[in-house]
Design a protein around this motif. Structure first.
Motif, PDB file in Angstrom:
ATOM      1  N   GLY A  42      28.868  -3.452  85.386  1.00 46.21           N
ATOM      2  CA  GLY A  42      30.227  -3.783  84.984  1.00 46.21           C
ATOM      3  C   GLY A  42      30.228  -4.919  83.993  1.00 46.21           C
ATOM      4  O   GLY A  42      29.180  -5.437  83.608  1.00 46.21           O
ATOM      5  N   PRO A  43      31.409  -5.307  83.565  1.00 48.57           N
ATOM      6  CA  PRO A  43      31.495  -6.392  82.592  1.00 48.57           C
ATOM      7  C   PRO A  43      31.044  -7.713  83.191  1.00 48.57           C
ATOM      8  O   PRO A  43      31.077  -7.914  84.399  1.00 48.57           O
ATOM      9  N   LYS A  44      30.613  -8.587  82.325  1.00 52.12           N
ATOM     10  CA  LYS A  44      30.196  -9.925  82.718  1.00 52.12           C
ATOM     11  C   LYS A  44      31.364 -10.647  83.381  1.00 52.12           C
ATOM     12  O   LYS A  44      32.502 -10.534  82.923  1.00 52.12           O
ATOM     13  N   PRO A  45      31.130 -11.362  84.487  1.00 53.94           N
ATOM     14  CA  PRO A  45      32.217 -12.105  85.114  1.00 53.94           C
ATOM     15  C   PRO A  45      32.901 -13.028  84.113  1.00 53.94           C
ATOM     16  O   PRO A  45      32.251 -13.665  83.290  1.00 53.94           O
ATOM     17  N   GLY A  46      34.201 -13.086  84.182  1.00 52.74           N
ATOM     18  CA  GLY A  46      34.979 -13.913  83.268  1.00 52.74           C
ATOM     19  C   GLY A  46      35.452 -13.170  82.033  1.00 52.74           C
ATOM     20  O   GLY A  46      36.186 -13.709  81.221  1.00 52.74           O
ATOM     21  N   THR A  47      35.033 -11.898  81.883  1.00 48.24           N
ATOM     22  CA  THR A  47      35.436 -11.109  80.732  1.00 48.24           C
ATOM     23  C   THR A  47      36.908 -10.731  80.861  1.00 48.24           C
ATOM     24  O   THR A  47      37.335 -10.252  81.905  1.00 48.24           O
ATOM     25  N   ARG A  48      37.653 -10.933  79.806  1.00 49.32           N
ATOM     26  CA  ARG A  48      39.065 -10.554  79.806  1.00 49.32           C
ATOM     27  C   ARG A  48      39.169  -9.082  79.432  1.00 49.32           C
ATOM     28  O   ARG A  48      38.606  -8.645  78.438  1.00 49.32           O
ATOM     29  N   PHE A  49      39.854  -8.308  80.253  1.00 53.27           N
ATOM     30  CA  PHE A  49      40.002  -6.882  80.008  1.00 53.27           C
ATOM     31  C   PHE A  49      41.167  -6.630  79.060  1.00 53.27           C
ATOM     32  O   PHE A  49      42.210  -7.268  79.182  1.00 53.27           O
ATOM     33  N   GLN A  50      41.000  -5.677  78.151  1.00 58.08           N
ATOM     34  CA  GLN A  50      42.103  -5.298  77.279  1.00 58.08           C
ATOM     35  C   GLN A  50      43.185  -4.654  78.130  1.00 58.08           C
ATOM     36  O   GLN A  50      42.900  -3.871  79.028  1.00 58.08           O
ATOM     37  N   GLY A  51      44.419  -4.995  77.879  1.00 61.87           N
ATOM     38  CA  GLY A  51      45.525  -4.431  78.625  1.00 61.87           C
ATOM     39  C   GLY A  51      45.819  -5.173  79.911  1.00 61.87           C
ATOM     40  O   GLY A  51      46.838  -4.940  80.546  1.00 61.87           O
ATOM     41  N   ASN A  52      44.935  -6.076  80.325  1.00 66.05           N
ATOM     42  CA  ASN A  52      45.152  -6.863  81.545  1.00 66.05           C
ATOM     43  C   ASN A  52      45.661  -8.233  81.126  1.00 66.05           C
ATOM     44  O   ASN A  52      44.953  -9.219  81.154  1.00 66.05           O
ATOM     45  N   THR A  53      46.917  -8.280  80.731  1.00 63.28           N
ATOM     46  CA  THR A  53      47.493  -9.494  80.185  1.00 63.28           C
ATOM     47  C   THR A  53      48.135 -10.334  81.290  1.00 63.28           C
ATOM     48  O   THR A  53      48.937  -9.824  82.068  1.00 63.28           O
ATOM     49  N   ALA A  54      47.763 -11.584  81.332  1.00 58.07           N
ATOM     50  CA  ALA A  54      48.388 -12.496  82.281  1.00 58.07           C
ATOM     51  C   ALA A  54      49.817 -12.756  81.828  1.00 58.07           C
ATOM     52  O   ALA A  54      50.081 -12.928  80.641  1.00 58.07           O
ATOM     53  N   ALA A  55      50.741 -12.753  82.766  1.00 62.65           N
ATOM     54  CA  ALA A  55      52.135 -12.996  82.428  1.00 62.65           C
ATOM     55  C   ALA A  55      52.717 -13.986  83.422  1.00 62.65           C
ATOM     56  O   ALA A  55      52.342 -14.002  84.593  1.00 62.65           O
ATOM     57  N   TYR A  56      53.629 -14.791  82.923  1.00 62.41           N
ATOM     58  CA  TYR A  56      54.293 -15.783  83.773  1.00 62.41           C
ATOM     59  C   TYR A  56      55.634 -16.119  83.151  1.00 62.41           C
ATOM     60  O   TYR A  56      55.742 -16.328  81.940  1.00 62.41           O
ATOM     61  N   ASP A  57      56.664 -16.174  83.965  1.00 60.31           N
ATOM     62  CA  ASP A  57      57.999 -16.555  83.515  1.00 60.31           C
ATOM     63  C   ASP A  57      58.288 -17.957  84.046  1.00 60.31           C
ATOM     64  O   ASP A  57      58.619 -18.121  85.230  1.00 60.31           O
ATOM     65  N   PRO A  58      58.145 -18.988  83.216  1.00 59.05           N
ATOM     66  CA  PRO A  58      58.350 -20.348  83.700  1.00 59.05           C
ATOM     67  C   PRO A  58      59.777 -20.613  84.154  1.00 59.05           C
ATOM     68  O   PRO A  58      60.016 -21.539  84.922  1.00 59.05           O
ATOM     69  N   THR A  59      60.723 -19.790  83.743  1.00 55.70           N
ATOM     70  CA  THR A  59      62.113 -19.985  84.179  1.00 55.70           C
ATOM     71  C   THR A  59      62.349 -19.444  85.588  1.00 55.70           C
ATOM     72  O   THR A  59      63.409 -19.670  86.161  1.00 55.70           O
ATOM     73  N   SER A  60      61.355 -18.756  86.156  1.00 52.92           N
ATOM     74  CA  SER A  60      61.511 -18.182  87.497  1.00 52.92           C
ATOM     75  C   SER A  60      61.526 -19.253  88.579  1.00 52.92           C
ATOM     76  O   SER A  60      62.036 -19.015  89.670  1.00 52.92           O
ATOM     77  N   GLY A  61      60.928 -20.411  88.293  1.00 54.59           N
ATOM     78  CA  GLY A  61      60.838 -21.465  89.287  1.00 54.59           C
ATOM     79  C   GLY A  61      59.717 -21.244  90.287  1.00 54.59           C
ATOM     80  O   GLY A  61      59.484 -22.070  91.158  1.00 54.59           O
TER      81      GLY A  61
END
Length: 107
Positions: free
Chosen positions: A14-33
């Protein structure tokens, strides 16, 4: 088939640990609290011990060490971390002294 890693550790294919996968985008809504939860597994025992030891001597939790590392991480104008690339071994920090300040185990 097992693939040897740094330090003689072995991992599955498998991919090397720490590799960012395409399409696996981190998301966060800071207004969510709500807090952002990042999951991580540290496979390298030396890195795990370095993190734990840093927390011990700083009198902090591991989570607080990680939060402060993020807070004070220098980045360029695009937000890219300024630490060296993995191929720039000459700039890497010296290995962790695993036995420094450790109490001997009881027999």
């Amino acid at each position: 088939m097992m693939i040897p890693m740094d330090g003689g550790h072995v991992r599955k294919r498998g991919p090397k640990p720490g590799t960012r996968f395409q399409g696996n985008t981190a998301a966060y809504d800071p207004t969510s609290g709500r807090p952002y939860t990042a999951g991580t597994k540290i496979d390298n025992p030396d890195e795990a011990m370095k993190l734990i030891r840093a927390a011990e001597v700083a009198g902090l939790s591991v989570a607080e060490v990680i939060r402060r590392a993020i807070r004070y991480m220098p980045v360029d104008e695009d937000g890219r971390p300024l630490w060296p690339n993995e191929d720039q071994a000459a700039n890497e920090q010296l290995p962790l002294e695993l036995n420094a300040g450790r109490r001997p185990k009881a027999a």
